[in-house]
Design an enzyme around this catalytic site. Structure first.
Site, mmCIF file in Angstrom:
data_model
loop_
_atom_site.group_PDB
_atom_site.id
_atom_site.type_symbol
_atom_site.label_atom_id
_atom_site.label_comp_id
_atom_site.label_asym_id
_atom_site.label_seq_id
_atom_site.Cartn_x
_atom_site.Cartn_y
_atom_site.Cartn_z
ATOM 1 N N ASN A 9 -3.638 -1.292 2.103
ATOM 2 C CA ASN A 9 -2.737 -1.654 3.214
ATOM 3 C C ASN A 9 -2.265 -0.641 4.433
ATOM 4 O O ASN A 9 -1.816 0.543 3.886
ATOM 5 C CB ASN A 9 -1.169 -2.015 2.444
ATOM 6 C CG ASN A 9 -0.171 -2.293 3.413
ATOM 7 O OD1 ASN A 9 -0.396 -2.704 4.548
ATOM 8 N ND2 ASN A 9 1.177 -2.353 3.122
ATOM 9 N N TRP A 10 -2.818 -0.575 5.546
ATOM 10 C CA TRP A 10 -2.738 0.549 6.516
ATOM 11 C C TRP A 10 -1.268 0.424 7.167
ATOM 12 O O TRP A 10 -1.071 1.429 8.050
ATOM 13 C CB TRP A 10 -3.874 0.261 7.378
ATOM 14 C CG TRP A 10 -5.066 0.513 6.684
ATOM 15 C CD1 TRP A 10 -5.309 1.003 5.697
ATOM 16 C CD2 TRP A 10 -6.509 0.859 7.487
ATOM 17 N NE1 TRP A 10 -6.858 1.385 5.487
ATOM 18 C CE2 TRP A 10 -7.414 1.039 6.469
ATOM 19 C CE3 TRP A 10 -6.891 0.418 8.913
ATOM 20 C CZ2 TRP A 10 -8.837 1.144 6.911
ATOM 21 C CZ3 TRP A 10 -8.112 0.594 9.200
ATOM 22 C CH2 TRP A 10 -9.073 0.965 8.350
ATOM 23 N N LYS A 11 -0.516 -0.541 6.788
ATOM 24 C CA LYS A 11 0.852 -0.573 7.715
ATOM 25 C C LYS A 11 0.622 -0.404 8.941
ATOM 26 O O LYS A 11 -0.377 -0.726 9.653
ATOM 27 C CB LYS A 11 1.884 0.475 6.818
ATOM 28 C CG LYS A 11 1.808 0.436 5.371
ATOM 29 C CD LYS A 11 2.871 0.963 4.974
ATOM 30 C CE LYS A 11 2.795 0.859 3.212
ATOM 31 N NZ LYS A 11 3.810 1.269 2.409
ATOM 32 N N HIS A 95 5.528 -8.332 0.888
ATOM 33 C CA HIS A 95 5.438 -6.976 0.836
ATOM 34 C C HIS A 95 6.864 -6.639 0.678
ATOM 35 O O HIS A 95 7.768 -7.102 1.740
ATOM 36 C CB HIS A 95 4.865 -6.118 2.018
ATOM 37 C CG HIS A 95 4.310 -4.772 1.567
ATOM 38 N ND1 HIS A 95 5.601 -3.907 1.853
ATOM 39 C CD2 HIS A 95 3.451 -3.996 1.022
ATOM 40 C CE1 HIS A 95 5.225 -2.782 1.364
ATOM 41 N NE2 HIS A 95 3.987 -2.674 0.904
ATOM 42 N N GLU A 97 8.254 -4.167 2.208
ATOM 43 C CA GLU A 97 9.175 -3.909 3.364
ATOM 44 C C GLU A 97 9.401 -5.179 4.444
ATOM 45 O O GLU A 97 10.220 -4.928 5.151
ATOM 46 C CB GLU A 97 7.698 -2.895 4.270
ATOM 47 C CG GLU A 97 7.794 -1.633 3.747
ATOM 48 C CD GLU A 97 6.562 -0.882 3.760
ATOM 49 O OE1 GLU A 97 5.834 -1.301 4.622
ATOM 50 O OE2 GLU A 97 6.432 0.193 2.927
ATOM 51 N N GLU A 167 4.451 -4.449 -7.303
ATOM 52 C CA GLU A 167 4.603 -3.325 -6.536
ATOM 53 C C GLU A 167 6.012 -2.924 -6.715
ATOM 54 O O GLU A 167 6.823 -3.213 -5.745
ATOM 55 C CB GLU A 167 4.526 -3.315 -4.992
ATOM 56 C CG GLU A 167 3.453 -3.390 -4.681
ATOM 57 C CD GLU A 167 2.766 -3.122 -3.046
ATOM 58 O OE1 GLU A 167 1.980 -2.204 -3.142
ATOM 59 O OE2 GLU A 167 3.251 -3.650 -2.072
ATOM 60 N N GLY A 173 5.650 4.530 -1.611
ATOM 61 C CA GLY A 173 5.733 5.599 -0.405
ATOM 62 C C GLY A 173 6.536 6.673 -0.836
ATOM 63 O O GLY A 173 6.900 7.614 -0.014
ATOM 64 N N SER A 213 2.325 4.324 -4.653
ATOM 65 C CA SER A 213 1.974 5.783 -4.715
ATOM 66 C C SER A 213 0.667 5.926 -5.737
ATOM 67 O O SER A 213 0.679 6.740 -6.419
ATOM 68 C CB SER A 213 3.102 6.561 -5.316
ATOM 69 O OG SER A 213 4.088 6.558 -4.404
HETATM 70 C C1 PEP Z 1 2.308 -0.279 -0.193
HETATM 71 O O1 PEP Z 1 2.714 -0.253 0.935
HETATM 72 O O2 PEP Z 1 1.852 -1.493 -0.708
HETATM 73 C C2 PEP Z 1 2.185 0.912 -1.248
HETATM 74 C C3 PEP Z 1 2.034 0.437 -2.310
HETATM 75 O O3 PEP Z 1 2.395 2.261 -0.482
HETATM 76 P P1 PEP Z 1 1.945 3.588 -1.335
HETATM 77 O O4 PEP Z 1 0.817 3.596 -1.750
HETATM 78 O O5 PEP Z 1 2.220 4.671 0.120
HETATM 79 O O6 PEP Z 1 3.272 3.739 -2.111
#
Ligand code: PEP
Length: 257
Positions: A9-11, A95, A97, A167, A173, A213
């Site tokens: 996921n490049w956000k 997600h 976010e 998640e 993050g 992460s």
């Molecule tokens: C994500 O945004 O789905 C995610 C898991 O981010 P990160 O790997 O940076 O924790």
């Protein structure tokens, strides 16, 4: 029986050129990987050129979001139909976010899942508890509500096009990963929910990814867990070397116990 899925996921990162370059590097370095599905989700503006750059490689391109209507007076939105039109294979929905920053409810996410399926696309359906929810003992209630409401109205056949991503919000993050055991416990619980809502076959075949992460240093332990079928990677998916190593996680036959 569940093929591993390694998703990035490049956000809100990378220009069109940067995205194309990273896809080319991934395609070159992962061209021999046939025993895992590789998916990356660039920003909307880079999707079309990402699809072109990934052509002929094992990499599928997904969007990070979509709107639950195929067309209409929805200023600023992008539909699953339009994503399909440019060659995307699916989209991430739910997600944390989007839930936290944009106030998306389980019902709205459910509408997106249904719209993706109606367009013949795959939904990468994210769920997860916050730290406060975990520490106050509400984690399983939260996951149950997210799964039941987010997948409401789907048939067992629809579930062929759904990937669940667990998640934990406190791990996204933050550099704090759930331990292998914590992640496995949540995944086994989610698989049990799928069995209760749908049936054993759906529970057995639905891929459940872990996100939070994930890095080259922790992917092997996570992927060795029985109910972890892949990973959804944020930060580390922006770095070619890291994402390549994650996609080349140690396959379970060779994991040292
Ligand atoms: C994500 O945004 O789905 C995610 C898991 O981010 P990160 O790997 O940076 O924790």
């Amino acid at each position: 029986m569940r093929k591993p899925i390694i998703a990035g996921n490049w956000k809100l990162h990378k220009t069109v050129n940067e995205s194309r370059h990273l896809i080319q590097t991934l395609a070159e370095n992962l061209k021999d990987v046939t025993d895992a599905e590789i998916v990356v989700a660039p920003v909307f503006t880079a999707l079309e050129s990402a699809v072109a750059a990934a052509k002929g490689s094992p990499i599928a391109i997904a969007a990070q979001n979509c709107y639950p209507a195929s067309s209409g007076a929805f200023t600023g939105e992008v539909s699953p139909t339009l994503l399909k039109d440019i060659g995307c294979t699916g989209a991430i929905v739910g997600h944390s976010e989007r839930r936290q920053l944009f106030g998306e409810s389980n019902a709205f996410i459910n509408a997106k899942v249904q719209a993706l399926l109606a367009a013949g696309l795959r939904a990468i359906f994210c769920i997860g508890e916050t730290l406060e929810e975990r520490e106050s003992g509400r984690m399983y209630d939260i996951l149950t509500g997210q799964v039941k409401e987010g997948l409401a109205g789907l048939t067992p056949e629809d579930m062929d096009k759904v990937v669940v991503a667990y998640e934990p919000v406190w791990a996204i993050g933050t550099g704090k990963t759930a331990s292998d055991e914590e992640a496995e416990e949540a995944h086994a619980f989610i698989r049990g929910l799928l069995q209760g809502i749908f049936n054993e076959n759906v529970a057995d075949k639905t891929p459940i990814l872990y996100g939070g992460s994930v890095k080259p240093g922790n992917v092997d332990g996570l992927m060795a867990q029985e109910d972890i079928d892949g990973v959804l990677v944020g930060g580390a998916s922006l770095v070619a070397e890291d994402f390549i190593r994650i996609a080349r996680f140690q396959r379970s036959e060779t994991v040292q116990q």
